[in-house]
Design a protein around this motif. Structure first.
Motif, PDB file in Angstrom:
ATOM      1  N   VAL A  69      20.064  51.186  62.552  1.00  0.00           N
ATOM      2  CA  VAL A  69      21.210  51.169  61.638  1.00  0.00           C
ATOM      3  C   VAL A  69      20.794  50.593  60.292  1.00  0.00           C
ATOM      4  O   VAL A  69      21.106  51.158  59.226  1.00  0.00           O
ATOM      5  N   ALA A  70      20.065  49.482  60.314  1.00  0.00           N
ATOM      6  CA  ALA A  70      19.584  48.886  59.063  1.00  0.00           C
ATOM      7  C   ALA A  70      18.632  49.833  58.349  1.00  0.00           C
ATOM      8  O   ALA A  70      18.664  49.966  57.109  1.00  0.00           O
ATOM      9  N   TRP A  71      17.769  50.493  59.116  1.00  0.00           N
ATOM     10  CA  TRP A  71      16.837  51.470  58.535  1.00  0.00           C
ATOM     11  C   TRP A  71      17.601  52.587  57.837  1.00  0.00           C
ATOM     12  O   TRP A  71      17.251  52.987  56.714  1.00  0.00           O
ATOM     13  N   ALA A  72      18.636  53.129  58.488  1.00  0.00           N
ATOM     14  CA  ALA A  72      19.382  54.249  57.920  1.00  0.00           C
ATOM     15  C   ALA A  72      20.076  53.849  56.627  1.00  0.00           C
ATOM     16  O   ALA A  72      20.089  54.605  55.648  1.00  0.00           O
ATOM     17  N   GLN A  73      20.668  52.665  56.602  1.00  0.00           N
ATOM     18  CA  GLN A  73      21.308  52.201  55.374  1.00  0.00           C
ATOM     19  C   GLN A  73      20.291  52.112  54.236  1.00  0.00           C
ATOM     20  O   GLN A  73      20.552  52.574  53.114  1.00  0.00           O
ATOM     21  N   ALA A  74      19.133  51.527  54.535  1.00  0.00           N
ATOM     22  CA  ALA A  74      18.102  51.381  53.506  1.00  0.00           C
ATOM     23  C   ALA A  74      17.564  52.731  53.070  1.00  0.00           C
ATOM     24  O   ALA A  74      17.293  52.951  51.872  1.00  0.00           O
ATOM     25  N   LYS A  75      17.420  53.660  54.012  1.00  0.00           N
ATOM     26  CA  LYS A  75      16.859  54.969  53.673  1.00  0.00           C
ATOM     27  C   LYS A  75      17.813  55.761  52.791  1.00  0.00           C
ATOM     28  O   LYS A  75      17.393  56.413  51.823  1.00  0.00           O
ATOM     29  N   PHE A  76      19.098  55.734  53.107  1.00  0.00           N
ATOM     30  CA  PHE A  76      20.076  56.402  52.247  1.00  0.00           C
ATOM     31  C   PHE A  76      19.974  55.879  50.809  1.00  0.00           C
ATOM     32  O   PHE A  76      19.979  56.654  49.848  1.00  0.00           O
ATOM     33  N   LYS A  77      19.896  54.566  50.680  1.00  0.00           N
ATOM     34  CA  LYS A  77      19.819  53.971  49.345  1.00  0.00           C
ATOM     35  C   LYS A  77      18.518  54.343  48.647  1.00  0.00           C
ATOM     36  O   LYS A  77      18.509  54.669  47.448  1.00  0.00           O
ATOM     37  N   GLN A  78      17.421  54.339  49.395  1.00  0.00           N
ATOM     38  CA  GLN A  78      16.126  54.712  48.828  1.00  0.00           C
ATOM     39  C   GLN A  78      16.130  56.153  48.335  1.00  0.00           C
ATOM     40  O   GLN A  78      15.508  56.484  47.308  1.00  0.00           O
ATOM     41  N   LEU A  79      16.849  57.029  49.043  1.00  0.00           N
ATOM     42  CA  LEU A  79      16.900  58.435  48.673  1.00  0.00           C
ATOM     43  C   LEU A  79      17.889  58.717  47.545  1.00  0.00           C
ATOM     44  O   LEU A  79      18.012  59.861  47.100  1.00  0.00           O
ATOM     45  N   GLY A  80      18.594  57.708  47.089  1.00  0.00           N
ATOM     46  CA  GLY A  80      19.457  57.870  45.937  1.00  0.00           C
ATOM     47  C   GLY A  80      20.887  58.283  46.234  1.00  0.00           C
ATOM     48  O   GLY A  80      21.598  58.746  45.323  1.00  0.00           O
ATOM     49  N   PHE A  81      21.349  58.115  47.458  1.00  0.00           N
ATOM     50  CA  PHE A  81      22.740  58.452  47.766  1.00  0.00           C
ATOM     51  C   PHE A  81      23.672  57.526  46.981  1.00  0.00           C
ATOM     52  O   PHE A  81      23.406  56.338  46.814  1.00  0.00           O
ATOM     53  N   ASP A  82      24.771  58.084  46.506  1.00  0.00           N
ATOM     54  CA  ASP A  82      25.681  57.344  45.638  1.00  0.00           C
ATOM     55  C   ASP A  82      26.464  56.264  46.369  1.00  0.00           C
ATOM     56  O   ASP A  82      26.785  55.213  45.797  1.00  0.00           O
ATOM     57  N   ARG A  83      26.784  56.531  47.604  1.00  0.00           N
ATOM     58  CA  ARG A  83      27.603  55.605  48.378  1.00  0.00           C
ATOM     59  C   ARG A  83      27.081  55.571  49.803  1.00  0.00           C
ATOM     60  O   ARG A  83      26.797  56.627  50.385  1.00  0.00           O
ATOM     61  N   VAL A  84      26.936  54.378  50.349  1.00  0.00           N
ATOM     62  CA  VAL A  84      26.434  54.204  51.719  1.00  0.00           C
ATOM     63  C   VAL A  84      27.326  53.190  52.422  1.00  0.00           C
ATOM     64  O   VAL A  84      27.620  52.121  51.873  1.00  0.00           O
TER      65      VAL A  84
END
Length: 467
Positions: A69-84
């Protein structure tokens, strides 16, 4: 007055009939360029490599699940998603600690075995009774297996669409209850898989209400064949099955969600995703790290476009699919009131084989738009097959409440060689095939999000096809 009344009636009828959903030539051109960029992009592969390497196996409710779960949150942010963000999902927690099986007596030898998810622990010694299929076990008289171990020896058939899994899955889920009704002390099955390796396939099982659960396990295919040969010798074959596993309270995990916001209708969403959890034997590469990576990769490519689609692209990494679609059910329940704001949904949960067919639940007024999407997918080797396929597992509960769905069907010829086994590892993924999946999901999601009109999402109980 009659003319006025007629005009009002006609106007109401027209308002009740949705206009044709269409996709503009400009959007088609943009999707064509997106498709080619995606084929040469390795984001998807890097994502699944990261997940399977940095987290590894991530059974629901485990410490590794929390890390995922922590990995997914960080990966979304790393990939530039606007909202996580995350949404909690609570479920019973099942744990596996150890497992073994051994033939006793003159032909003593170990058997490669794994506990089925949901099985209780226990050590059972008993004579094995072989059944060729589920129906034979279900027909066994009550009490006829008292103190014995029921064994279903069904060989799953290999198929591109994975259709052989239907019976294998039923044997896994219904076999233990049939064994209990016949008085058995334990249950074993030939794994629901198509390989010939000594890798047993796990998976969730169930026990009917009112029945006391018994230790239940799956044998690797060669070991099931070995046991069948021993039984065929004509003398009683005794096996010791020892499982240390079982339910241990409840756990809370999370659906992890990332959005690339749309340019003009940001509150309307196209949902794509995969499930974040996996079984514990392998590293969850094809089931379903690949699906998470495909959706994340597609979302990133769309977010990077000079002009984003009108609607938002929402990527969901679903919690605990493996033990009962808990994440998919939770998402559907939480968002059911906003079903009309969900343009359409699709989930990748059938490995990393190339997508070969596309279909949707689009109503008549949106079928031309679905065909437009199919035409842009065609150069990827994807056929348009209206009337075939169904929503992915986690999309299914929401689809049953009115969500429009799409199916991007993958080649699963070898999927069940690795499914739910120690062999579900990164090396089973072809990077080029994964890129084709990312391209397919990017094209589909972009065009659905930029269409003028909808694909039929509306409140109501329906029965979507089940693959």
């Amino acid at each position: 007055m009659l003319a006025v009344a007629l005009a009002v009636t006609l106007g109401a009828a027209q308002a009740a009939t949705p206009s044709q959903t269409t996709i503009s030539p400009k959007s088609i051109d943009a999707a064509t360029q997106l498709r080619e960029r995606a084929l040469n992009d390795d984001t998807g592969y890097k994502v699944v490599e990261s997940l399977t390497t940095e987290v590894g196996p991530r059974m629901a409710g485990s410490e590794a699940d929390a890390r995922a779960v922590a990995w997914a949150q960080a990966k979304f942010k790393q990939l530039g998603f606007d909202r996580v963000w995350t949404e909690p999902v609570t479920f019973p927690k099942w744990e596996r600690r150890s497992e073994s099986a051994q033939v006793l007596g003159d032909h003593s030898q170990k058997l490669a075995v794994t506990a089925l998810g949901g099985s209780p622990g226990g050590t059972i010694e008993g004579e094995v009774v072989r059944f060729a299929d589920l129906a034979s076990l279900q027909a066994a008289p009550a009490g006829s297996l008292a103190g014995k171990i029921a064994f279903i020896d069904h060989e799953m058939e290999r198929a591109k669409d994975g259709s052989g899994y239907g019976m294998g899955s039923r044997i896994r889920s219904a076999g233990p209850s049939a064994a209990i009704r016949a008085g058995a002390a334990a249950y074993m099955m030939r794994s629901a898989g198509t390989d010939s390796h000594r890798n047993p396939h796990t998976g969730i099982t169930h026990f009917d209400d009112g029945l006391a659960p018994i230790p239940s396990a799956a044998l690797a295919a060669p070991d099931a064949e070995q046991l069948a040969r021993l039984v065929a010798l004509g003398k009683p074959v005794r096996v010791k099955l020892a499982l240390d596993c079982g339910w241990n309270g409840t756990a809370t995990s999370y659906n992890v969600i990332g959005e690339m916001r749309g340019r003009s209708k940001p509150d309307e969403v196209v949902v794509i995703g995969g499930h974040l959890d996996s079984w514990d034997l392998g590293t969850g590469a094809i089931d379903d790290g690949a699906g998470v990576a495909i959706a994340m990769g597609a979302g990133k490519l769309i977010g990077d476009m000079k002009q984003r689609p009108a609607r938002t692209i929402r990527v969901v990494a679903f919690a605990n699919e493996e033990q009962g679609l808990f994440g998919g059910r939770a998402y559907g329940e939480k968002h059911v009131a906003d079903v009309r704001k969900h343009q359409i949904g699709a989930e990748s949960d059938f490995g990393a084989g190339r997508v070969y067919a596309f279909s949707t639940s689009a109503p008549d007024y949106a079928k031309d738009a679905a065909k437009q999407i199919a035409d842009v997918l065609a150069p990827l080797g994807i056929a348009y097959t209206p009337g075939e396929g169904g929503p992915g597992p986690d999309v299914g509960p929401f689809a049953a409440n009115g969500l429009a769905w799409a199916a991007l069907r993958q080649d699963g010829t070898d999927y069940f060689d690795f499914h739910h086994t120690p062999d579900d590892t990164l090396d089973k993924i072809d990077p080029k095939a994964l890129a084709q999946n990312v391209a397919a999901y990017a094209v589909f999601a972009y065009l659905a999000a930029d269409a003028q009109g909808d694909f039929g999402s509306k409140p109501g109980k329906v029965t979507p096809p089940h693959e």
